[in-house]
Write a protein that holds these residues in place. Structure first.
Motif, PDB file in Angstrom:
ATOM      1  N   SER A  53       2.123  -3.426   3.599  1.00 37.97           N
ATOM      2  CA  SER A  53       1.029  -2.988   2.733  1.00 37.97           C
ATOM      3  C   SER A  53       1.294  -1.579   2.248  1.00 37.97           C
ATOM      4  CB  SER A  53      -0.298  -3.092   3.479  1.00 37.97           C
ATOM      5  OG  SER A  53      -0.577  -4.462   3.760  1.00 37.97           O
ATOM      6  N   LEU A  54       1.061  -1.380   0.955  1.00 40.80           N
ATOM      7  CA  LEU A  54       1.407  -0.120   0.295  1.00 40.80           C
ATOM      8  C   LEU A  54       0.286   0.335  -0.627  1.00 40.80           C
ATOM      9  CD1 LEU A  54       5.002  -1.011  -0.956  1.00 40.80           C
ATOM     10  CD2 LEU A  54       4.482   0.736   0.756  1.00 40.80           C
ATOM     11  N   ARG A  55       0.158   1.644  -0.776  1.00 39.65           N
ATOM     12  CA  ARG A  55      -0.741   2.196  -1.794  1.00 39.65           C
ATOM     13  C   ARG A  55      -0.127   1.964  -3.175  1.00 39.65           C
ATOM     14  NH1 ARG A  55      -4.658   5.663   0.291  1.00 39.65           N
ATOM     15  NH2 ARG A  55      -4.286   6.226   2.474  1.00 39.65           N
ATOM     16  N   LYS A  56      -1.012   1.751  -4.158  1.00 41.43           N
ATOM     17  CA  LYS A  56      -0.532   1.528  -5.527  1.00 41.43           C
ATOM     18  C   LYS A  56       0.257   2.729  -6.052  1.00 41.43           C
ATOM     19  CE  LYS A  56      -3.597  -1.890  -7.668  1.00 41.43           C
ATOM     20  NZ  LYS A  56      -4.561  -2.204  -6.597  1.00 41.43           N
ATOM     21  N   SER A  57      -0.050   3.906  -5.529  1.00 43.00           N
ATOM     22  CA  SER A  57       0.581   5.125  -6.040  1.00 43.00           C
ATOM     23  C   SER A  57       2.039   5.264  -5.605  1.00 43.00           C
ATOM     24  CB  SER A  57      -0.199   6.352  -5.541  1.00 43.00           C
ATOM     25  OG  SER A  57      -0.222   6.375  -4.125  1.00 43.00           O
ATOM     26  N   ARG A  58       2.463   4.475  -4.652  1.00 44.20           N
ATOM     27  CA  ARG A  58       3.816   4.677  -4.140  1.00 44.20           C
ATOM     28  C   ARG A  58       4.860   4.112  -5.087  1.00 44.20           C
ATOM     29  NH1 ARG A  58       3.941   4.509   2.376  1.00 44.20           N
ATOM     30  NH2 ARG A  58       6.001   5.395   1.999  1.00 44.20           N
ATOM     31  N   GLU A 131      -4.431  -7.964  -3.441  1.00 43.38           N
ATOM     32  CA  GLU A 131      -5.090  -6.658  -3.572  1.00 43.38           C
ATOM     33  C   GLU A 131      -6.206  -6.547  -2.544  1.00 43.38           C
ATOM     34  OE1 GLU A 131      -5.876  -5.002  -7.380  1.00 43.38           O
ATOM     35  OE2 GLU A 131      -4.525  -6.362  -8.414  1.00 43.38           O
ATOM     36  N   ILE A 132      -6.231  -5.467  -1.818  1.00 45.19           N
ATOM     37  CA  ILE A 132      -7.268  -5.290  -0.793  1.00 45.19           C
ATOM     38  C   ILE A 132      -8.130  -4.071  -1.068  1.00 45.19           C
ATOM     39  CG2 ILE A 132      -7.741  -5.033   1.674  1.00 45.19           C
ATOM     40  CD1 ILE A 132      -5.105  -6.397   2.251  1.00 45.19           C
ATOM     41  N   ASP A 136      -2.419  -2.579  -0.997  1.00 44.67           N
ATOM     42  CA  ASP A 136      -2.294  -3.995  -1.326  1.00 44.67           C
ATOM     43  C   ASP A 136      -1.217  -4.594  -0.431  1.00 44.67           C
ATOM     44  OD1 ASP A 136      -4.262  -3.678  -3.201  1.00 44.67           O
ATOM     45  OD2 ASP A 136      -2.861  -3.417  -4.863  1.00 44.67           O
ATOM     46  N   LEU A 137      -1.383  -5.877  -0.171  1.00 42.78           N
ATOM     47  CA  LEU A 137      -0.562  -6.562   0.833  1.00 42.78           C
ATOM     48  C   LEU A 137       0.500  -7.419   0.150  1.00 42.78           C
ATOM     49  CD1 LEU A 137      -2.089  -8.439   3.889  1.00 42.78           C
ATOM     50  CD2 LEU A 137      -0.299  -9.474   2.508  1.00 42.78           C
ATOM     51  N   PHE A 138       1.755  -7.175   0.483  1.00 43.98           N
ATOM     52  CA  PHE A 138       2.876  -7.951  -0.033  1.00 43.98           C
ATOM     53  C   PHE A 138       3.362  -8.901   1.047  1.00 43.98           C
ATOM     54  CE2 PHE A 138       3.919  -5.471  -3.885  1.00 43.98           C
ATOM     55  CZ  PHE A 138       3.238  -4.288  -3.633  1.00 43.98           C
TER      56      PHE A 138
END
Lengths: 198, 198
Positions: A53-58, A131-132, A136-138
């Motif tokens: 899971s990653l922030r969209k900003s990354r 999207e959480i 968001d979870l990949f």
């Protein structure tokens, strides 16, 4: 240790342990990059899959979306410093592989780079993006799991103590190594079955 | 340890470490139940959320869907035997709480039971259910995190070594406890920033 009662510390992500890993991707310019993260876990056995899971900003976020691929690379406890470095700077402005002294190796099955120096590298293709909220979870389908020969037993199974992975502890903010074994899964509870059946 | 090359051991879920936890639910008859699992991880910070993944065949699967709630309960290394037992029998035919000598405590925020004896219990409400394959992924929003007083530092943060959580090692099939700290997150890599900037 007199107080054995519990306290609600709020809506806190108090899951222990979480795996500290580096996610490898190629960005739009084809540059190999690494994202440090601990919001990850296995999520399916067939097909074998894991979630990160990653922030969209990354920077890594867009790279996974466009390449539909990523790797998960497990640092050894001895790699904690270089792995932590990869969480302190952005791949937009830094060549983390070069700065951390790590060697990118192109995946054989996924369009993403692996860390040659790490004992376990997992190639994934993107299956789902959910999207959480802040993250968001990949879900990545595992296509290959590369393991250093010295971490394998003669029967081909992985020896986790030789991998020497790093756990991240939410709240405490520290990395930990694995300690000793406390038993075999689907086995040590069997003595209780016999006790219950009596 | 001469062989430092890597071998592809196939599409294997080689993520280390994974957290070994018990998922608490009430079933259709209102019976408190526990599912042992290690396919889990944090997946969002805001809202705080975690994922657990379950086979459709498990009794807990339908309980989460109907109650839209579950708890995640973290056993101590000393609890490995009773926690493992919960993975050996089904809640359809067994009262695992009673047989394992554990005490169900009704959640305050989620319609699910917690394990009184365990040091950390997390209440979740179901946010998302994502079908993947053999396992489906449940995202739970964390509503509360109950921590035993003896596991909290004076500043209210969690001391993970006092929690004494259990890691499951895929492939090896063993449970492990946490070892020592190998550094502070977002900190030990800073020395490398200075080295790179020179």
């Amino acid at each position: 240790m007199v107080d054995t009662g519990k306290r609600n510390i709020g809506a806190f992500t108090g899951l222990y342990p979480t795996p500290f890993v580096l996610c490898g991707t190629y960005d739009a310019e084809g540059r190999a990059n690494l994202a440090a993260l601990a919001w990850a876990g296995v999520c399916c056995s067939a097909p074998p899959a894991l979630q990160i899971s990653l922030r969209k900003s990354r920077h890594t976020y867009g790279s996974i979306v466009s390449r539909r691929a990523f790797t998960v690379n497990i640092p050894r406890a001895d790699d904690a410093r270089v792995a932590d470095y990869c969480g302190l700077v952005s791949g937009r402005t830094h060549d983390k592989f070069a700065e951390a002294g790590l060697t990118p190796v192109r995946g054989e099955f996924a369009d993403a780079p692996m860390v040659d120096e790490f004992p376990v590298c997992i190639e994934c293709r993107l299956l789902h993006l959910l999207e959480i909220g802040s993250h968001d979870l990949f879900v990545g389908e595992i296509l290959a799991c590369w393991v250093r020969g010295s971490c394998l037993e003669p029967d081909g199974s992985v020896n986790p103590l030789r991998v020497s992975p790093i756990a991240f502890a939410p709240g405490d903010g520290r990395y930990y190594e694995l300690g000793g074994s406390v038993g075999r899964a689907f086995d040590i509870g069997k003595s209780l079955i016999k006790a219950v059946e009596k």
